[in-house]
Design a protein around this motif. Structure first.
Motif, short mmCIF file in Angstrom:
data_model
loop_
_atom_site.label_atom_id
_atom_site.label_comp_id
_atom_site.label_asym_id
_atom_site.label_seq_id
_atom_site.Cartn_x
_atom_site.Cartn_y
_atom_site.Cartn_z
N LYS A 1 108.45 -43.39 63.35
CA LYS A 1 107.07 -43.84 63.46
C LYS A 1 106.55 -44.17 62.08
O LYS A 1 106.90 -43.51 61.11
CB LYS A 1 106.21 -42.74 64.07
CG LYS A 1 106.58 -42.43 65.49
CD LYS A 1 105.68 -41.40 66.07
CE LYS A 1 106.13 -41.17 67.49
NZ LYS A 1 105.51 -40.04 68.09
N THR A 2 105.72 -45.19 62.03
CA THR A 2 105.10 -45.51 60.75
C THR A 2 104.00 -44.49 60.47
O THR A 2 103.61 -43.71 61.35
CB THR A 2 104.49 -46.93 60.78
OG1 THR A 2 103.46 -46.95 61.78
CG2 THR A 2 105.55 -47.97 61.08
N PHE A 3 103.51 -44.49 59.26
CA PHE A 3 102.49 -43.51 58.86
C PHE A 3 101.22 -43.70 59.68
O PHE A 3 100.59 -42.73 60.11
CB PHE A 3 102.20 -43.65 57.37
CG PHE A 3 101.27 -42.60 56.84
CD1 PHE A 3 101.66 -41.27 56.78
CD2 PHE A 3 100.01 -42.94 56.43
CE1 PHE A 3 100.80 -40.31 56.32
CE2 PHE A 3 99.14 -41.98 55.95
CZ PHE A 3 99.53 -40.66 55.90
N SER A 4 100.83 -44.95 59.93
CA SER A 4 99.62 -45.19 60.72
C SER A 4 99.80 -44.73 62.16
O SER A 4 98.86 -44.20 62.77
CB SER A 4 99.22 -46.66 60.67
OG SER A 4 100.25 -47.47 61.20
N GLN A 5 101.00 -44.89 62.73
CA GLN A 5 101.26 -44.39 64.08
C GLN A 5 101.20 -42.86 64.10
O GLN A 5 100.70 -42.27 65.06
CB GLN A 5 102.62 -44.86 64.58
CG GLN A 5 102.69 -46.32 64.88
CD GLN A 5 104.11 -46.78 65.19
OE1 GLN A 5 105.09 -46.15 64.78
NE2 GLN A 5 104.22 -47.87 65.93
N LEU B 1 99.34 -41.01 62.16
CA LEU B 1 97.93 -40.64 62.07
C LEU B 1 97.22 -40.83 63.40
O LEU B 1 96.40 -40.01 63.80
CB LEU B 1 97.23 -41.44 60.98
CG LEU B 1 97.58 -41.07 59.54
CD1 LEU B 1 96.86 -42.00 58.58
CD2 LEU B 1 97.23 -39.63 59.25
N GLU B 2 97.54 -41.92 64.11
CA GLU B 2 96.93 -42.16 65.42
C GLU B 2 97.34 -41.09 66.40
O GLU B 2 96.53 -40.62 67.21
CB GLU B 2 97.32 -43.54 65.94
CG GLU B 2 96.69 -44.69 65.20
CD GLU B 2 97.27 -46.03 65.61
OE1 GLU B 2 98.08 -46.08 66.55
OE2 GLU B 2 96.90 -47.04 64.99
N MET B 3 98.59 -40.68 66.34
CA MET B 3 99.10 -39.66 67.25
C MET B 3 98.42 -38.32 67.00
O MET B 3 98.10 -37.58 67.91
CB MET B 3 100.62 -39.51 67.09
CG MET B 3 101.25 -38.50 68.01
SD MET B 3 103.00 -38.33 67.68
CE MET B 3 102.96 -37.35 66.19
N ASN B 4 98.16 -38.01 65.74
CA ASN B 4 97.57 -36.73 65.38
C ASN B 4 96.08 -36.84 65.07
O ASN B 4 95.53 -36.01 64.35
CB ASN B 4 98.30 -36.15 64.17
CG ASN B 4 99.69 -35.72 64.54
OD1 ASN B 4 99.89 -35.11 65.58
ND2 ASN B 4 100.66 -36.04 63.70
N ALA B 5 95.42 -37.86 65.60
CA ALA B 5 94.00 -38.05 65.31
C ALA B 5 93.16 -36.92 65.87
O ALA B 5 92.13 -36.56 65.29
CB ALA B 5 93.53 -39.39 65.86
#
Length: 123
Positions: A90-94, A96-100
């Motif tokens: 997963k990319t870093f932004s993905q 972050l979205e997953m752990n928002a």
């Protein structure tokens, strides 16, 4: 690597034989054998047998020797294997979205040269 070299050599021999016969329409059994060797080469190199990975060794230059083509194919397969294994899932932004909806803690670990290695840890 010797086994992969022998598979590639067999693959190139059968491909030339199929080309001399006139293509896959003339001998479907030989074509199926070539496809199974392609899958085995990818499997031996720990790569999925996708079209992109098969193209790493499918196209060879007739102007160069078979040994040179085999070494070039092995080099390409090794590079693809390295990229495949070290590619982040997963990319870093993905991430972050997953752990928002979770709290994240930023951890800094000092390195030898005075810099810090930073990573996020879900709390």
């Amino acid at each position: 690597m010797e086994y992969i070299e022998s598979l590639l050599e067999e693959y190139y021999e059968l491909s030339e034989a199929l080309l001399a016969l006139g293509g896959p329409n003339k001998d479907s059994d030989l074509y199926d054998e070539i496809l199974s060797i392609e899958e085995e080469i990818c499997w031996e190199c720990s790569l999925p047998a996708s079209i992109k990975n098969r193209q790493l060794f499918q196209f060879y230059k007739p102007s160069e020797s078979r040994e040179t083509n085999i070494q070039n194919a092995i080099h390409s397969l090794e590079q693809a294997r390295s990229k495949y294994f070290y590619k982040p899932e997963k990319t870093f932004s993905q991430f972050l979205e997953m752990n928002a909806n979770h709290d994240l803690k930023n951890i800094r670990v000092p390195m030898v040269n005075g810099t810090f290695y930073e990573f996020l840890y879900p709390v």
